[in-house]
Every structure is written in structure tokens, then in C-alpha cells.
Design a protein around this motif. Structure first.
Motif, PDB file in Angstrom:
ATOM      1  N   LEU A 187      25.138   8.649  76.483  1.00  0.00           N
ATOM      2  CA  LEU A 187      24.230   9.293  75.519  1.00  0.00           C
ATOM      3  C   LEU A 187      22.989   8.428  75.331  1.00  0.00           C
ATOM      4  CD1 LEU A 187      23.506  11.354  73.218  1.00  0.00           C
ATOM      5  CD2 LEU A 187      24.813   9.867  71.671  1.00  0.00           C
ATOM      6  N   SER A 203      19.609   8.571  73.025  1.00  0.00           N
ATOM      7  CA  SER A 203      18.907   9.255  71.957  1.00  0.00           C
ATOM      8  C   SER A 203      17.530   8.616  71.842  1.00  0.00           C
ATOM      9  CB  SER A 203      19.713   9.099  70.663  1.00  0.00           C
ATOM     10  OG  SER A 203      19.165   9.935  69.691  1.00  0.00           O
ATOM     11  N   GLN A 210      14.347   7.602  70.323  1.00  0.00           N
ATOM     12  CA  GLN A 210      13.916   7.507  68.926  1.00  0.00           C
ATOM     13  C   GLN A 210      12.538   6.873  68.777  1.00  0.00           C
ATOM     14  OE1 GLN A 210      15.473   8.831  66.431  1.00  0.00           O
ATOM     15  NE2 GLN A 210      17.329   9.426  67.498  1.00  0.00           N
ATOM     16  N   ILE A 261      20.899  13.653  76.956  1.00  0.00           N
ATOM     17  CA  ILE A 261      19.628  13.062  76.535  1.00  0.00           C
ATOM     18  C   ILE A 261      19.153  13.811  75.304  1.00  0.00           C
ATOM     19  CG2 ILE A 261      17.268  12.475  77.215  1.00  0.00           C
ATOM     20  CD1 ILE A 261      18.122  12.491  80.099  1.00  0.00           C
ATOM     21  N   ASP A 262      19.118  13.090  74.189  1.00  0.00           N
ATOM     22  CA  ASP A 262      18.763  13.703  72.912  1.00  0.00           C
ATOM     23  C   ASP A 262      17.273  13.489  72.636  1.00  0.00           C
ATOM     24  OD1 ASP A 262      18.586  14.603  70.321  1.00  0.00           O
ATOM     25  OD2 ASP A 262      19.682  12.909  69.448  1.00  0.00           O
ATOM     26  N   ILE A 263      16.521  14.592  72.650  1.00  0.00           N
ATOM     27  CA  ILE A 263      15.077  14.478  72.427  1.00  0.00           C
ATOM     28  C   ILE A 263      14.652  15.063  71.079  1.00  0.00           C
ATOM     29  CG2 ILE A 263      14.554  14.428  74.906  1.00  0.00           C
ATOM     30  CD1 ILE A 263      13.550  17.342  74.619  1.00  0.00           C
ATOM     31  N   THR A 264      15.601  15.125  70.148  1.00  0.00           N
ATOM     32  CA  THR A 264      15.316  15.656  68.807  1.00  0.00           C
ATOM     33  C   THR A 264      14.098  14.987  68.177  1.00  0.00           C
ATOM     34  OG1 THR A 264      17.704  15.877  68.546  1.00  0.00           O
ATOM     35  CG2 THR A 264      16.371  16.147  66.565  1.00  0.00           C
ATOM     36  N   GLY A 280      18.284  19.130  71.773  1.00  0.00           N
ATOM     37  CA  GLY A 280      17.446  18.926  70.597  1.00  0.00           C
ATOM     38  C   GLY A 280      15.968  19.179  70.785  1.00  0.00           C
ATOM     39  N   ASP A 298      22.120  20.821  70.219  1.00  0.00           N
ATOM     40  CA  ASP A 298      22.290  19.489  69.627  1.00  0.00           C
ATOM     41  C   ASP A 298      23.321  18.692  70.428  1.00  0.00           C
ATOM     42  OD1 ASP A 298      24.806  20.464  68.820  1.00  0.00           O
ATOM     43  OD2 ASP A 298      23.996  21.163  66.908  1.00  0.00           O
ATOM     44  N   VAL A 299      23.499  17.440  70.020  1.00  0.00           N
ATOM     45  CA  VAL A 299      24.362  16.520  70.773  1.00  0.00           C
ATOM     46  C   VAL A 299      25.781  17.064  70.877  1.00  0.00           C
ATOM     47  CG1 VAL A 299      25.402  14.221  70.775  1.00  0.00           C
ATOM     48  CG2 VAL A 299      22.983  14.485  70.210  1.00  0.00           C
TER      49      VAL A 299
END
Ligand code: ATP
Ligand code: MG
Lengths: 132, 121
Positions: free
Chosen positions: B14, B16, B18, B47-50, B81, B105-106
Motif C-alpha cells: 500500500l 498512500s 500524502q 495506490i491511494d491518491i485520495t 481515491g 477507497d482503500v
């Protein structure tokens, strides 16, 4: 807001240009989607200034058209210029290893888009996004 | 240079994002992920691009490259995200992100990976 000039000489400068354009877009009350479009276009153009123009600068300012507010961003370099502008503005054309979407894509993302360039004489790209 | 942390969660990795992405960090992430997939034998990458307020052609290309290279290394990548304004802008920019799996979402991304396909919604 008075015009703000930022150097573009490295990756960190591209990030700073994005942040300054975002702040100007928020101040001019652009919608979230329009802010995102303008900042994305600015990111593309600042990177071109760095990659192909060998560095340069961005000037960011608020502009008015009657009661309408907008943000203008001017990217200039003293690099090699663009010999074939029509080709450079074609979706998918890249002389490097990009996706060839920076110029053509950012033109779609803004309201006004002009390029002044001459071989050996650098490139200046001016974009404006108006608040709706 | 600041590098983005890659977390291992079970058989998955994961990331994320930030921070405001610099191009050199984007390139480093691509290389780090390839290495970690091989080292850990991970089967999936989320890959969390929130937190990303834009995705331009450079970041978009990295996402496509990671998706392609993870496939070669027998893993799947899911991008989660993406903000609506970012999605709208990407389409107008001309970036299709074809071949990249996405989820809201994740949690949904992880579920998509462990179920081995389908839609992340
Ligand atoms: N400031 C500049 N000076 C000189 N040439 C430029 C400049 N900006 C763009 N170009 C030329 O125009 C081409 C197209 O630019 P564009 O931004 O559309 O694509 P790219 O940068 O190659 O790829 P991408 O932006 O999708 O990663 C470039 O490959 C380059 O040859
Ligand atoms: Mg470009």
C-alpha cells in the motif's frame, strides 16, 4: 493580487508553481473543477518549461474582464523554441519520452491559450481561466 | 530525496500519497514499487491518491507504468481515491488510464485485489 513571478529551475519549482496557481485560483473564486483544470495545465506547462526550455519562469496574476475574475499564468523560457507548433500541439506527439498530452491537453483545460515561439528564441505560453 | 513509504499489508503493498509529488519522487516510487513487489512476492499493489489534488500526464504515466510492470511481475495494481475533479480533468487532458483498475477507497481496493478481479465498487 499583484503579479507573482516564480523561477522554474527544478522539480521543486514545478510544485511551487502549482501551489501558487492553486492559491490564485482559490482567490479568484474559480470552482473546484476549474481550479483543478488550471493547476493541471500549469503543471504541464511548467514541466515543459523545465524539460524542453531548459528552465525559465512563471508569472501568475489575477485578471479582470468587467466583473469577471480570472487567473492568468505565463510560462516563459529562452530555450530552443518549437519549430513545428502544429505538430507540437497534436495529441500524442512528443519529441521526448512523454505522452504528448501536455500542450494539447492543457489547451483544452483552459479558456484562453496562446503560444509565442521562434526557433532559437524561446517559448512563452499564456493561459487564462475565468471564473464562471 | 524524500521517498514515499510503501507499506506491506499481508500479500499486498500500500502506497498512500500524502505529499505534493515532485517528478523525481514519482520516478523513485516506480522503481521502489518494482523492487518491493519482487522482494516481498506481493500479489497486489494499492495506490491511494485520495490526497492528490491533481494528476497530470507525468503522474498518470507513472500509474500506467506501475500497473503494467506489476502485471509483468505477477501482481495487480489498483488506484483508489481519485477525486471527482481530478477524474474530470484527466479525461479532458486526454489521459484515459486504460488498463488501470480503480476503486473508490482503500478498503474496496484491497477487496478487489483479494477477489482477483471484477469491479472495485
Ligand atoms: N517550452 C518548450 N520549448 C521547446 N519545445 C517544447 C516546449 N514545450 C513543448 N515543446 C515540444 O512540444 C512537444 C509536445 O509537448 P507536450 O507537453 O504536449 O508533450 P510532452 O511534454 O512531450 O509529453 P507529456 O507532456 O505528455 O509528458 C514536446 O515533446 C517538445 O518537443
Ligand atoms: Mg509536456
Amino acid at each position: 493580487m499583484t503579479a507573482q513571478e516564480l523561477p522554474i529551475a527544478g522539480d521543486a519549482d514545478v510544485v511551487r508553481v502549482r501551489q501558487a496557481v492553486r492559491a490564485a485560483a482559490v482567490a479568484a473564486k474559480l470552482s473546484l473543477v476549474d481550479q483543478t483544470k488550471l493547476v493541471t495545465a500549469a503543471s504541464e506547462l511548467a514541466r515543459n518549461t523545465l524539460t524542453y526550455g531548459g528552465g525559465g519562469s512563471a508569472v501568475i496574476e489575477e485578471v479582470f474582464n468587467g466583473l469577471r475574475k480570472g487567473v492568468k499564468a505565463v510560462f516563459s523560457d529562452k530555450g530552443p523554441g518549437i519549430a513545428d507548433l502544429k505538430l507540437a500541439l497534436t495529441d500524442g506527439y512528443t519529441s521526448g519520452s512523454g505522452m504528448g498530452l501536455g500542450l494539447s491537453g492543457s489547451r483544452r483545460l483552459v479558456d484562453e491559450f496562446t503560444i509565442e515561439t521562434a526557433t532559437g528564441d524561446g517559448t512563452t505560453v499564456t493561459v487564462i481561466k475565468w471564473a464562471r | 530525496m524524500e521517498r514515499l513509504p510503501i507499506l506491506k499489508i499481508g500479500p499486498m503493498l500500500l502506497v498512500s500519497i500524502q505529499v505534493d509529488l515532485r517528478d523525481d519522487m514519482v520516478i523513485a516510487l516506480q522503481e521502489d514499487l518494482a523492487e518491493r513487489i519482487v522482494d516481498t512476492g506481493a500479489r497486489g499493489v494499492v495506490i491511494d491518491i485520495t490526497a492528490l489534488d491533481i494528476v497530470d500526464s507525468f503522474t498518470g504515466r507513472m500509474l500506467a507504468t506501475v500497473a503494467a510492470l506489476s502485471r509483468v511481475l505477477d501482481a495487480e495494481t489498483v488506484v483508489v481515491g481519485m477525486r471527482p475533479a481530478v477524474a474530470i480533468t484527466l479525461v479532458e487532458l486526454g489521459l484515459s488510464l486504460d488498463g488501470i483498475k480503480t476503486a473508490l477507497d482503500v478498503e474496496r481496493g484491497m477487496r478487489l485485489l483479494s477477489s482477483g478481479g471484477g469491479s472495485g465498487r
